[in-house]
Design a protein around this motif. Structure first.
Motif, PDB file in Angstrom:
ATOM      1  N   GLN A 111       7.843  -4.650   6.451  1.00 20.28           N
ATOM      2  CA  GLN A 111       8.585  -4.305   5.148  1.00 20.28           C
ATOM      3  C   GLN A 111       7.992  -5.000   3.757  1.00 20.28           C
ATOM      4  O   GLN A 111       8.646  -5.850   3.451  1.00 20.28           O
ATOM      5  CB  GLN A 111      10.141  -4.642   5.224  1.00 20.28           C
ATOM      6  N   ASN A 112       6.729  -4.643   3.435  1.00 23.35           N
ATOM      7  CA  ASN A 112       5.897  -5.329   2.645  1.00 23.35           C
ATOM      8  C   ASN A 112       5.940  -4.556   1.150  1.00 23.35           C
ATOM      9  O   ASN A 112       5.311  -5.122   0.444  1.00 23.35           O
ATOM     10  CB  ASN A 112       4.610  -5.670   3.280  1.00 23.35           C
ATOM     11  N   GLY A 113       6.669  -3.589   1.214  1.00 23.11           N
ATOM     12  CA  GLY A 113       6.532  -3.082  -0.231  1.00 23.11           C
ATOM     13  C   GLY A 113       5.263  -2.185  -0.608  1.00 23.11           C
ATOM     14  O   GLY A 113       5.209  -1.601  -1.735  1.00 23.11           O
ATOM     15  N   LYS A 114       4.481  -2.147   0.438  1.00 24.18           N
ATOM     16  CA  LYS A 114       3.262  -1.349  -0.064  1.00 24.18           C
ATOM     17  C   LYS A 114       3.468   0.165   0.409  1.00 24.18           C
ATOM     18  O   LYS A 114       3.295   0.205   1.778  1.00 24.18           O
ATOM     19  CB  LYS A 114       2.001  -2.011   0.718  1.00 24.18           C
TER      20      LYS A 114
ATOM     21  N   ARG B 232       1.265   2.614   0.448  1.00 23.23           N
ATOM     22  CA  ARG B 232       0.099   3.007   1.503  1.00 23.23           C
ATOM     23  C   ARG B 232       0.096   2.647   3.031  1.00 23.23           C
ATOM     24  O   ARG B 232      -0.352   3.327   3.777  1.00 23.23           O
ATOM     25  CB  ARG B 232      -1.234   2.544   0.864  1.00 23.23           C
TER      26      ARG B 232
ATOM     27  N   TYR C 166       3.056   2.039   4.442  1.00 24.37           N
ATOM     28  CA  TYR C 166       4.126   2.877   4.857  1.00 24.37           C
ATOM     29  C   TYR C 166       3.634   4.200   5.546  1.00 24.37           C
ATOM     30  O   TYR C 166       3.750   4.690   6.821  1.00 24.37           O
ATOM     31  CB  TYR C 166       5.167   2.966   4.102  1.00 24.37           C
ATOM     32  N   VAL C 167       2.867   4.716   4.717  1.00 21.68           N
ATOM     33  CA  VAL C 167       2.140   6.149   5.049  1.00 21.68           C
ATOM     34  C   VAL C 167       1.191   5.826   6.281  1.00 21.68           C
ATOM     35  O   VAL C 167       1.416   6.577   7.324  1.00 21.68           O
ATOM     36  CB  VAL C 167       1.171   6.620   3.749  1.00 21.68           C
ATOM     37  N   THR C 168       0.422   4.785   6.315  1.00 19.09           N
ATOM     38  CA  THR C 168      -0.402   4.571   7.408  1.00 19.09           C
ATOM     39  C   THR C 168       0.622   4.429   8.859  1.00 19.09           C
ATOM     40  O   THR C 168       0.161   4.928   9.711  1.00 19.09           O
ATOM     41  CB  THR C 168      -1.333   3.428   7.281  1.00 19.09           C
TER      42      THR C 168
ATOM     43  N   LEU D 127      -4.709  13.640   3.574  1.00 14.24           N
ATOM     44  CA  LEU D 127      -4.092  12.424   4.127  1.00 14.24           C
ATOM     45  C   LEU D 127      -4.885  10.929   3.928  1.00 14.24           C
ATOM     46  O   LEU D 127      -4.471   9.949   3.168  1.00 14.24           O
ATOM     47  CB  LEU D 127      -3.730  12.605   5.733  1.00 14.24           C
TER      48      LEU D 127
ATOM     49  N   LEU E 209      -4.502  10.046   0.548  1.00 11.27           N
ATOM     50  CA  LEU E 209      -3.383   9.255   0.171  1.00 11.27           C
ATOM     51  C   LEU E 209      -3.545   7.830   0.850  1.00 11.27           C
ATOM     52  O   LEU E 209      -3.004   6.945   0.258  1.00 11.27           O
ATOM     53  CB  LEU E 209      -2.139  10.003   1.091  1.00 11.27           C
ATOM     54  N   LEU E 210      -4.150   7.644   1.815  1.00  6.02           N
ATOM     55  CA  LEU E 210      -4.107   6.322   2.399  1.00  6.02           C
ATOM     56  C   LEU E 210      -5.226   5.680   1.693  1.00  6.02           C
ATOM     57  O   LEU E 210      -5.172   4.220   1.387  1.00  6.02           O
ATOM     58  CB  LEU E 210      -4.990   6.274   3.831  1.00  6.02           C
TER      59      LEU E 210
ATOM     60  N   ARG F  90      -5.569   4.108  -4.450  1.00  6.08           N
ATOM     61  CA  ARG F  90      -4.270   3.107  -5.024  1.00  6.08           C
ATOM     62  C   ARG F  90      -3.817   3.733  -6.171  1.00  6.08           C
ATOM     63  O   ARG F  90      -2.640   3.500  -6.680  1.00  6.08           O
ATOM     64  CB  ARG F  90      -4.895   1.841  -5.416  1.00  6.08           C
TER      65      ARG F  90
ATOM     66  N   ILE G 273      -1.849   6.143  -8.429  1.00  4.51           N
ATOM     67  CA  ILE G 273      -0.711   7.028  -7.832  1.00  4.51           C
ATOM     68  C   ILE G 273      -1.127   8.435  -8.205  1.00  4.51           C
ATOM     69  O   ILE G 273      -0.453   9.106  -7.538  1.00  4.51           O
ATOM     70  CB  ILE G 273       0.567   6.247  -8.394  1.00  4.51           C
TER      71      ILE G 273
ATOM     72  N   MET H  73      -2.937   9.774  -5.546  1.00  2.00           N
ATOM     73  CA  MET H  73      -2.140  10.055  -4.275  1.00  2.00           C
ATOM     74  C   MET H  73      -1.260  11.009  -4.485  1.00  2.00           C
ATOM     75  O   MET H  73      -1.039  12.157  -3.473  1.00  2.00           O
ATOM     76  CB  MET H  73      -1.012   8.813  -4.231  1.00  2.00           C
TER      77      MET H  73
ATOM     78  N   ALA I 187      -0.446   1.715  -7.086  1.00  2.51           N
ATOM     79  CA  ALA I 187       0.486   1.920  -6.259  1.00  2.51           C
ATOM     80  C   ALA I 187       1.012   0.609  -5.481  1.00  2.51           C
ATOM     81  O   ALA I 187       2.181   0.272  -5.198  1.00  2.51           O
ATOM     82  CB  ALA I 187       0.508   2.998  -5.070  1.00  2.51           C
ATOM     83  N   ASP I 188      -0.234  -0.275  -5.156  1.00  2.00           N
ATOM     84  CA  ASP I 188       0.408  -1.349  -4.378  1.00  2.00           C
ATOM     85  C   ASP I 188       0.723  -2.662  -5.501  1.00  2.00           C
ATOM     86  O   ASP I 188       1.307  -3.457  -4.808  1.00  2.00           O
ATOM     87  CB  ASP I 188      -0.862  -1.918  -3.984  1.00  2.00           C
TER      88      ASP I 188
ATOM     89  N   ILE J  25       3.293  -2.277  -7.287  1.00  2.00           N
ATOM     90  CA  ILE J  25       4.929  -1.964  -7.513  1.00  2.00           C
ATOM     91  C   ILE J  25       5.280  -2.313  -5.997  1.00  2.00           C
ATOM     92  O   ILE J  25       5.477  -1.241  -5.251  1.00  2.00           O
ATOM     93  CB  ILE J  25       5.068  -0.403  -7.823  1.00  2.00           C
ATOM     94  N   ASN J  26       5.645  -3.331  -5.693  1.00  2.00           N
ATOM     95  CA  ASN J  26       6.090  -3.549  -4.264  1.00  2.00           C
ATOM     96  C   ASN J  26       7.377  -4.284  -4.310  1.00  2.00           C
ATOM     97  O   ASN J  26       7.927  -5.300  -3.544  1.00  2.00           O
ATOM     98  CB  ASN J  26       5.190  -4.445  -3.357  1.00  2.00           C
TER      99      ASN J  26
ATOM    100  N   LEU K   8      10.255  -3.950  -3.694  1.00  2.00           N
ATOM    101  CA  LEU K   8      11.424  -3.408  -2.906  1.00  2.00           C
ATOM    102  C   LEU K   8      11.290  -4.186  -1.606  1.00  2.00           C
ATOM    103  O   LEU K   8      12.105  -4.322  -0.698  1.00  2.00           O
ATOM    104  CB  LEU K   8      11.581  -1.914  -2.645  1.00  2.00           C
ATOM    105  N   HIS K   9      10.109  -4.823  -1.475  1.00  2.00           N
ATOM    106  CA  HIS K   9       9.903  -5.515  -0.116  1.00  2.00           C
ATOM    107  C   HIS K   9      10.695  -6.824   0.219  1.00  2.00           C
ATOM    108  O   HIS K   9      11.464  -7.085  -0.679  1.00  2.00           O
ATOM    109  CB  HIS K   9       8.409  -5.865  -0.199  1.00  2.00           C
ATOM    110  N   ASP K  10      10.748  -7.107   1.462  1.00  2.00           N
ATOM    111  CA  ASP K  10      11.667  -7.979   1.966  1.00  2.00           C
ATOM    112  C   ASP K  10      11.350  -9.307   1.225  1.00  2.00           C
ATOM    113  O   ASP K  10      10.113 -10.071   0.961  1.00  2.00           O
ATOM    114  CB  ASP K  10      11.622  -8.334   3.400  1.00  2.00           C
TER     115      ASP K  10
ATOM    116  N   GLU L 284       9.605 -12.740   2.723  1.00  2.00           N
ATOM    117  CA  GLU L 284       8.110 -12.949   2.731  1.00  2.00           C
ATOM    118  C   GLU L 284       7.636 -13.781   1.706  1.00  2.00           C
ATOM    119  O   GLU L 284       6.677 -14.696   2.108  1.00  2.00           O
ATOM    120  CB  GLU L 284       7.654 -11.569   2.654  1.00  2.00           C
TER     121      GLU L 284
END
Lengths: 625, 108
Positions: free
Chosen positions: A600-603, A605, A607-609, B21, B24-25, B28, B30, B33, B94-95, B97-98, B100-102, B105
């Motif tokens: 759950q790292n907020g990244k 891409r 998640y998509v992977t 795909l 998308l991967l 970066r 958005i 993407m 996109a990276d 903006i994170n 929401l992560h736990d 960490e």
């Protein structure tokens, strides 16, 4: 008239509540008036009720007064209901009357104690619980009183709680008696399962119908009830708590650990006599336990240094006599000895308490001496109590009660000469240790100067108890001396009459033997401890004497057998291995949680992977399968 | 008229999907993407067309119209979100903006 029965335990209970809740606001005088007054009032009610009861001869031999239904569920019902018959009347009389005298004595004994109100609150609670115990109509209410007196015993042994040793003694008393209590409650469950009721009268009526003599269930339930009685009455093998219980104040020892609570076991067995008659093997066991206990405790009393511990062992030994009497079927003799024992043992404890108080808390008899001239009232009353304990012939009450037991232990249908031999040896030891105590304490040179003379509040109870220890025996005289049978007549037909064996030896022979034994013991005590013969001095230093002094090392035995294995087990199992299973689940959950939070790292891409990888894995599985 | 076999048609759609795909991967930014997602949607829509023409059914084309509508709506919402994002964070990465992560960490 019957409704007054409820007042007998209710008044001390009320006074307990008042003192316990408002004790801080009541001056000492008020506490004393409440505490003593309540017990006095219930003893007056007991006497009035008793006189009415005896003169009116109610149908069925009992007055029953029910107050309300305590429990009524699924076919089981128990009432708060009291039953007054001759057995409970005698117990009530002893509890309230001796209780009143001891309360009176306590006013002076405890007058400088900071826990004055607490003391009287506990004492009143005790009297109330004890009265509930003896008046209870059903076994559940009896058990309630049984546990109540156990609680009060615990609270009062540890009354001076600032000394950790007293707390340990209180815990020991509580835990050891609890072993017996557990056995007793299992016995009650068994009775309930068998009869569907715990009402004493219906159990007693149904038992002979359902069970033939010697039926396994009857034997088991008798054994379980006996376990409870052994714990409460400090009999072998649960006797170890009573000597340590002397940590409490002396009036407590007099009331709880001599006169009343420790005889609850005797009461229980006498009350459930039908059940024990159905189990002859258990009854024999009671006699043997009584005989063994009276010998073991007698020898221990012989070597004690602490005045109160002598009396404690003596109490165990005298209750051993009561058990011996119960075991040979001499029901009323046991109850008679209970009553006389309550008089003289309470007297001895109160006297010992005064001596200890006046000699600046000195317990060791070898440091006392010569108190005869300094404390004449205590000396004379103590001498009377001691004479009654050692069954000095003809003039003391103890002679009549003990002689009856000794004679019946031989000539009863269930008696034997071995039981008699144990009893007579015990009687010899009794007079030996009693007069050892008296010679050491009151004769010889004065070693410690007493603080002051005892006050009237102390001496009056002593004098009343001393006169009862003398004349109390005259209500029940043996056939060749009286015959007066007031006491046993009162108890029939409640307690079955004793069946004598066919070939009876005349009673006077036994009386003469026990008289010689008693006087001989006193004479030997005179030689050993007044003249201080070389033998008694060297014996006092021997290893055997130390073995007796330690109460036959029962404490060490139990320590090795029970305490240490349990401590060892709990030592190696400090972290409770069953807990490990549950902590393991918790740890595993925590571990997986940690793994999953990593994803759950907020990244986005990432998640998509993972999503894609998942789809690929699932597709692969579907293709393969 | 040259007919192209269905396998090739499907493979083409699959290649298109994979392109989307991967985009998308890898990307970066958005906006890229979002574009990649459009490509993937269209590759899926293409499969419907192919299927429709193969079985001579109009349903495939109907589905295509649906997907087109959905993707139009999606793009408009997506672009609006991107605008908002740019307002807030001044970046299109996109990276970055994170939030929401736990939290654990970071604490560790």
């Amino acid at each position: 008239m019957t409704n007054y029965i409820g007042l007998i335990p209710a008044i001390p209970l009320l006074s307990f509540l008042i003192i316990a809740l408002l004790g801080k606001f009541i001056p000492r005088k008020g506490v004393a008036i409440l505490g003593v007054g309540s017990v006095t009032l219930s003893s007056l009610i007991t006497i009035v009720t008793g006189v009415n009861f005896i003169s009116s001869h109610p149908d069925g031999g009992a007055w029953i007064s029910t107050f309300y239904t305590w429990i009524n569920a699924g076919g089981f019902s128990a009432d708060i209901s009291f039953r007054l018959d001759s057995l409970s009347l005698i117990f009530c009389f002893v509890i309230t009357f001796v209780g009143t005298l001891i309360h009176l004595y306590s006013i002076e004994f405890m007058k400088d104690d900071e826990g004055f109100a607490r003391f009287f609150a506990y004492m009143n609670l005790f009297v109330s619980s004890m009265l509930i115990l003896v008046l209870a109509d059903n076994l559940l209410l009896l058990y309630f009183g049984w546990e109540g007196v156990g609680l009060c015993s615990y609270l009062l042994i540890g009354f001076w709680y600032k000394d950790p040793a007293n707390g340990a003694a209180a815990r020991k008393a509580f835990i050891v008696t609890r072993i017996g209590d557990t056995s007793m409650i299992i016995g009650l469950f068994l009775l309930f399962v068998s009869f569907g009721t715990l009402n004493i009268e219906s159990v007693m009526q149904q038992a002979p119908v359902k069970w033939s003599p010697g039926a396994p269930l009857a034997v088991i339930s008798a054994i379980l009830l006996l376990g409870g009685a052994l714990g409460k009455s400090a009999q072998l093998p649960l006797q170890t708590w009573l000597p340590d219980a002397m940590a409490g104040p002396s009036p407590v020892s007099a009331l709880i650990h001599a006169a009343t609570m420790v005889t609850a076991g005797v009461y229980l067995i006498a009350r459930m006599n039908v059940l024990f008659t159905l189990a002859p093997a258990v009854q024999t066991a009671i006699a043997v336990i009584g005989a063994a206990t009276l010998l073991i405790a007698g020898f221990s009393a012989l070597t004690q240094h602490d005045l109160k511990r002598v009396l404690a062992y003596s109490t165990i030994s005298q209750i051993g006599y009561m058990f011996l009497a119960l075991g040979v079927g001499a029901w009323s003799a046991a109850i008679f000895h209970f009553m006389i024992h309550a008089f003289f043992k309470a007297l001895l404890f109160l006297g010992a308490g005064s001596i200890i108080l006046l000699l600046h808390e000195e317990h060791d008899m070898f440091k006392m001496g010569g108190l005869r001239k300094k404390l004449p009232v205590i000396f004379i009353t103590f001498l009377i109590g001691g004479a009654s304990l050692s069954a000095l012939p003809l003039i003391t009450a103890g002679f009549y009660s003990k002689d009856q037991i000794l004679w019946l232990s031989w000539s009863s249908g269930m008696g034997s000469k071995w039981l008699w031999l144990a009893g007579i040896t015990g009687a010899f030891i009794t007079s030996l240790y009693t007069f050892r105590m008296i010679f050491l304490t009151f004769f010889g040179e004065l070693k410690i100067q007493p603080k002051h003379k005892p006050g009237l509040l102390m001496t009056i109870p002593l004098i009343i108890l001393a006169s009862l220890s003398l004349v109390g025996g005259f209500i029940e005289l043996p056939d060749n001396l009286g015959p007066i049978r007031l006491f046993s007549k009162l108890l029939t037909p409640l307690l079955p009459a004793i069946t004598l064996s066919n070939e009876t030896t005349p009673e006077w022979m036994f009386q003469i033997i026990s008289a010689i034994i008693s006087v001989g013991g006193i004479y030997l005590a005179y030689i050993f401890f007044y003249k201080k013969s070389a033998f008694s001095v060297s014996f006092g230093k021997s290893r055997l004497s130390y073995f007796f002094y330690k109460g036959w090392e029962f404490d060490r035995l139990y320590d090795i057998l029970f305490v240490r294995p349990i401590v060892w087990l709990s030592e190696i199992n400090k972290k409770d291995f069953i807990d490990k299973i549950y902590t393991c689940i918790a740890t595993a959950t925590g571990f997986f949680n940690m793994l999953l939070t990593k994803t759950q790292n907020g990244k986005l891409r990432w998640y998509v992977t993972v999503l894609t990888a998942g789809i690929i894995v699932l597709l692969t599985i579907m293709l393969i399968l | 008229m040259v007919t192209i076999s269905m396998e090739i048609q499907i493979l083409f759609a699959g290649a298109l999907f994979l392109t989307g795909l991967l985009g998308l991967l890898v990307r970066r930014n958005i906006i890229f993407m979002l574009l990649s997602i459009e490509i993937m949607l269209n590759s899926a829509a293409l499969v419907f067309i192919i299927a429709g023409s193969h079985w001579m059914q109009a349903d495939g084309q109907v589905m295509f119209i649906f997907i087109l509508t959905v993707s139009a709506a999606e793009v408009s919402v997506g672009l609006a979100l991107i605008l908002q994002m740019y307002h807030h964070y001044r970046t299109l990465d996109a990276d970055a903006i994170n939030r929401l992560h736990d939290k654990k960490e970071n604490e560790k």
